[in-house]
Design a protein around this motif. Structure first.
Motif, PDB file in Angstrom:
ATOM      1  N   THR A 175       0.800  -1.226   0.000  1.00  0.00           N
ATOM      2  CA  THR A 175       0.000   0.000   0.000  1.00  0.00           C
ATOM      3  C   THR A 175       0.837   1.283   0.000  1.00  0.00           C
ATOM      4  O   THR A 175       0.347   2.340  -0.364  1.00  0.00           O
ATOM      5  N   LYS A 176       2.091   1.199   0.473  1.00  0.00           N
ATOM      6  CA  LYS A 176       2.941   2.397   0.519  1.00  0.00           C
ATOM      7  C   LYS A 176       4.242   2.156  -0.248  1.00  0.00           C
ATOM      8  O   LYS A 176       5.327   2.186   0.330  1.00  0.00           O
ATOM      9  N   PRO A 177       4.147   1.867  -1.546  1.00  0.00           N
ATOM     10  CA  PRO A 177       5.346   1.495  -2.287  1.00  0.00           C
ATOM     11  C   PRO A 177       6.119   2.712  -2.794  1.00  0.00           C
ATOM     12  O   PRO A 177       5.615   3.829  -2.767  1.00  0.00           O
ATOM     13  N   LEU A 178       7.354   2.472  -3.223  1.00  0.00           N
ATOM     14  CA  LEU A 178       8.072   3.460  -4.014  1.00  0.00           C
ATOM     15  C   LEU A 178       8.035   2.999  -5.464  1.00  0.00           C
ATOM     16  O   LEU A 178       8.139   1.809  -5.740  1.00  0.00           O
ATOM     17  N   VAL A 179       7.883   3.955  -6.369  1.00  0.00           N
ATOM     18  CA  VAL A 179       7.821   3.607  -7.792  1.00  0.00           C
ATOM     19  C   VAL A 179       8.720   4.557  -8.587  1.00  0.00           C
ATOM     20  O   VAL A 179       9.205   5.561  -8.058  1.00  0.00           O
ATOM     21  N   THR A 180       8.894   4.230  -9.883  1.00  0.00           N
ATOM     22  CA  THR A 180       9.727   5.081 -10.726  1.00  0.00           C
ATOM     23  C   THR A 180       8.964   5.676 -11.907  1.00  0.00           C
ATOM     24  O   THR A 180       9.529   6.391 -12.712  1.00  0.00           O
ATOM     25  N   GLY A 181       7.680   5.352 -12.048  1.00  0.00           N
ATOM     26  CA  GLY A 181       6.923   5.743 -13.238  1.00  0.00           C
ATOM     27  C   GLY A 181       6.443   7.174 -13.195  1.00  0.00           C
ATOM     28  O   GLY A 181       6.707   7.916 -12.244  1.00  0.00           O
ATOM     29  N   PRO A 182       5.692   7.599 -14.240  1.00  0.00           N
ATOM     30  CA  PRO A 182       5.201   8.976 -14.320  1.00  0.00           C
ATOM     31  C   PRO A 182       4.207   9.332 -13.203  1.00  0.00           C
ATOM     32  O   PRO A 182       4.079  10.488 -12.841  1.00  0.00           O
TER      33      PRO A 182
END
Lengths: 578, 319
Positions: free
Chosen positions: A216-223
């Protein structure tokens, strides 16, 4: 593969069947706007932002705006790696390595750097059994030291090194041998995603899959980055300020799960800008909906007919083609293929979403297939009869069926439950086969329940009580079919084992095939041989479709579109109703 | 009475034990297993084999059962094969959703059904009675999911008054907005369950009132000149509610039973929907836990009903 998506002007005129692949909206996008999209599924989505631990197709699609579980590479529409993504890959034949270079400005959505260690960490989550991943495959064993790590014999992966340190941006992957498929996304020989090591390193491996940090609290790299993840139901995305690429046009995206029973009604009351994952039986209700334009794309899938020719020797991991059956004669196999009216069936039941398949490689892989390959698309009863006559099968006028040496040509068809038309289609084929004097009856007189069918087909050594069955596979973006039809493939339900086909398959993956022209020729030869030998008979290629609201600007289903989520916008604050 | 209650609770242990054996055995008879869905050209069959072996699926069923039982006694019902989370955690989350929606629907059901039954019984044979009898025959005769779809279509899609799926809007952030969004999301499914679920209460309560109206004590009261209103409120209603009270234990435990049809159609992730997806995904650990939970609730419901009866009806004593 988990790459971002995008449009380039050259791909906008693409067609799939009668469908447009991209929507050319004459209106201009407004500034901002909130996009509402849904994925059709009758079970809740299972949010898991680490690709190594995820196995939910619904979520794999729904994670798209956040970067698709942090895919690194851009590809063209044939899934070949191209430069310009979050990372580039360079293959070196001499040293048998892949060098992966992350962008200098590639950051996680909390502003921290994406590092070389983050790339290596995905291998750990898959290969270290403590994480409970089910994504390990033998292709990964081609990386030096990875199987030792997988088996617990090594503490680190010796074949993955960091030329400028763990916190650098370069990773070197050392292979045992190079494969021509390595230029294609989804090849399985190396991974294509990153995972935030610094953020996750304190979570115990067994807790990682259920940790809020991966759900539920991820880190991402997308737009976009997820602002709110409602377990099982929906994700709200807002733009990711640390995204390295094109800034998104939209203010937010809400991505929900919608059940099959409700999706058409939801569209007709303009609830969603588009719905992914709709099935072909719904197409009739969708095609004329007000306010929507239906886009289509070639599905990465193939359906085919199998003949039961042997068994699987699990001990030696090999298919043994030893079954006593008239199907061992090539003529009989071909005749049964020619007698099927696949074109008529597709016409009547598929709403234009299926086309008869000329080979085992769908046309989306245009660099590996050719329309010159001829298969069993057209029913040819004369040819079928001739083939059986030549083979010595004489028609017994009193029964209407063919016989040889006093034995009737009688076969068992293990058709399984599918959509509402499955039984009608199976009975239709049985009637067609009767026309050429082949007696076919359903397994136990009815369609098989799907799970029983899977058990029956995949449990070694395989059963001796069926002759014909249908199967379908979704295909990886690297189209080599070793896993489906090689002599050692357990999913080769019919258990044929033919040295010429083995040679064809190996040729496709040989060093020579690193030359694209050579590889294409090898693929075409393989397809022609498979059609000639007819151990399996291709049935259909299919199209997938997506209804898109007419306010959406910049939408495309092109597999080679890499910036779709940044490009996509809306032309008005409210959904179009006309 | 306490002795009896404790004895009844102790008796549940062997009952649940037998149930667990049956569930375990029948679940294994289903074709396929949790890993069948992984089969594909992208997955390595040896890996699927290894996962099956690691999960102990090749051991004889009684061996698997004993292992499961050992863990269960220590309060560990295992990991969900498909969701990769502890079974208890998943059930806990879903149970909260199911509980609140069921509670709302039970309250609404009584709010609809009781006045309906009183009106019908007091006007026996007249048009009011005919109306509610017909209504309940229809809602009983037609499968409820047909109505659910109709309700979603009218109030969700055509009028756009209510959300059509999920438990909470992804736009709701913070405690108070989430709370109201949750209530807003459960109104439509709870309302549908209530409106189309009146028949049980209606039938019992209406015939209860009709029966009581002809009893001797009512005639006596009338002869004594007690007002009709008082007779109805004080005597008839009280006695006529006994059959409903006898069911009340099941109503309480049923709050966690999960509404399979409603949850599936409304896309409301509660226990009912979890049960269906667990079966189709062959998630053995989840199926076993859910059936045991329902078995336990059934037994507990029977006990609660008896206790409630003893409380409301002085003639009944638990012995």
């Amino acid at each position: 593969c988990g790459s971002n998506q995008s449009s380039s002007t050259s791909t906008k005129k693409l067609k799939a069947g009668n469908f447009d692949v991209a929507y050319q909206n004459p209106d201009k996008a407004i500034k901002g706007g909130n996009l509402k999209v849904a994925y059709q599924s009758d079970s809740p989505m299972k949010a898991q932002w680490l690709s190594g631990l995820s196995n939910d197709a619904t979520f794999a699609t729904m994670s798209g705006p956040g970067g698709g579980q942090d895919g690194l590479f851009f590809t063209d529409s044939g899934f070949k790696f191209i430069k310009g993504g979050a990372a580039d890959v360079a293959l070196d034949k001499e040293s048998k390595t892949a060098t992966i270079t992350l962008r200098k400005d590639l950051k996680w959505s909390d502003g921290s750097e994406v590092t070389a260690k983050d790339y290596e960490f995905t291998y750990e989550t898959i290969a270290n059994p403590a994480y409970g991943s089910d994504r390990w495959t033998d292709s990964l064993a081609n990386i030096v030291g990875l199987s030792d790590y997988h088996a617990g014999k090594a503490k680190t992966i010796s074949g993955i090194t960091f030329p400028d340190g763990e916190n650098g941006k370069v990773i070197k992957v050392q292979f045992k041998e190079m494969k021509p498929g390595m230029t294609q996304s989804g090849n399985g020989y190396f991974l294509e995603t990153v995972a935030p090591y610094q953020y996750l390193k304190d979570v115990a491996p067994k807790d990682l899959a259920s940790s809020p940090k991966t759900t539920t609290k991820p880190l991402v790299t997308g737009p976009f980055k997820p602002e709110n993840v409602v377990a099982g139901e929906s994700i709200k995305y807002v733009p990711n300020p640390y995204y390295w690429g094109k800034k998104p046009k939209l203010n937010s995206i809400t991505y929900e799960v919608v059940s099959t029973a409700k999706s058409v009604a939801a569209l007709s009351s303009s609830k969603y800008d588009f719905i992914n994952g709709m099935v072909s039986s719904q197409y009739k209700q969708v095609k004329n909906l007000k306010g929507y334009k239906v886009l289509g794309q070639q599905a990465m899938a193939i359906s085919l007919m199998y003949y039961n020719l042997g068994h699987y020797d699990a001990k030696n991991s090999i298919n043994v083609q030893d079954r006593k059956t008239p199907l061992q004669d090539q003529n009989v196999r071909q005749a049964i293929g020619y007698a099927r009216n696949v074109a008529e069936v597709a016409n009547k039941f598929s709403n234009g979403l299926s086309t008869p398949a000329n080979s085992l490689i769908p046309p989306i892989f245009k660099q590996f297939t050719s329309s010159s390959v001829k298969g069993y698309e057209k029913q040819d009863l004369d040819k079928a009869n001739k083939l059986l006559d030549e083979d010595g099968w004489k028609l017994n006028k009193s029964t209407g069926y063919r016989e040889k040496d006093g034995k009737e040509l009688s076969l068992v068809y293990a058709a399984h439950v599918g959509d509402a038309n499955a039984e009608t289609i199976a009975q239709n084929y049985i009637q067609q086969w009767k026309k050429i004097g082949v007696k076919v009856s359903l397994y136990n007189g009815k369609l098989m329940e799907f799970n029983s069918w899977v058990d029956h087909m995949t449990t070694p050594p395989g059963a001796n009580d069926w002759d014909i069955t249908d199967g379908s596979w979704s295909l990886a973006s690297e189209p080599s079919q070793q896993d489906l039809f090689s002599a050692s493939a357990p999913y080769n339900f019919g258990h044929f084992n033919d040295s010429e086909i083995t040679k064809d398959l190996n040729d496709i993956d040989s060093a020579k095939s690193e030359n694209p022209t050579y590889r294409k020729a090898a693929f075409v030869k393989y397809q022609e041989d498979m059609n000639k030998k007819a151990y399996v008979v291709p049935t259909n290629f299919s199209l997938s479709y997506t209804p898109v609201n007419k306010r959406v600007v910049g939408m495309t289903l092109d597999y080679g579109a890499m910036d779709t989520w940044s490009e996509i916008g809306v032309s008005s604050a409210k959904l179009a109703t006309k | 009475m306490w002795k009896v209650i404790i004895r009844r609770i102790l008796l549940m242990i062997p009952q649940l034990f037998i149930l667990s054996i049956l569930v375990f055995f029948f679940a294994k008879l289903m074709p396929g297993d949790p890993f069948s869905g992984l089969i594909g050209p992208h997955t390595d069959p040896h890996e699927v084999e290894a996962l099956r072996r690691a999960a102990g699926l090749y051991d004889p069923w009684w061996e698997q059962y004993l292992r499961w039982l050992g863990n269960a006694i220590h309060g560990n019902l295992g990991m969900s094969y498909n969701l990769k989370e502890p079974v208890m955690t998943v059930i806990g989350h879903r149970a909260i959703n199911t509980f609140w929606m069921s509670l709302l629907s039970v309250i609404l059901t009584y709010l609809f059904a009781i006045p309906m039954s009183i009106v019908a019984a007091r006007n026996e044979g007249k048009w009011q009675d005919q109306l509610w009898l017909t209504y309940n025959s229809i809602t009983f005769g037609i499968p409820p999911y047909v109505f659910y779809l109709l309700i979603i279509f009218i109030f969700g899609y055509s009028l756009n008054w209510f959300p059509t799926g999920g438990t909470v809007s992804p736009d709701a952030m913070g405690i108070i907005p989430v709370f109201f969004s949750k209530i807003y999301h459960m109104i439509l499914p709870a309302f549908s369950l209530a409106v189309f679920g009146t028949v049980g209460i209606f039938t019992y309560f209406r015939s209860g009132i009709l029966d009581e109206q002809t009893q001797d004590y009512v005639r006596t009261a009338r002869a004594k000149g007690v007002k009709e209103k008082v007779i109805f409120r004080r005597h008839i209603l009280r006695n006529a509610s006994l059959p409903i009270a006898s069911n009340f234990g099941f109503v309480i435990t049923g709050l966690l039973g999960g509404a399979i049809f409603a949850e599936t159609i409304f896309g409301y992730p509660g226990l009912g929907q979890l049960f269906i997806t667990s079966i189709s995904g062959r998630d053995y650990s989840m199926i076993t836990a859910l059936i045991l939970l329902n078995g336990f609730l059934g037994l507990l419901g029977a006990l609660l009903s008896d206790i409630i009866m003893a409380m409301v009806d002085p003639r009944i004593r638990i012995q």
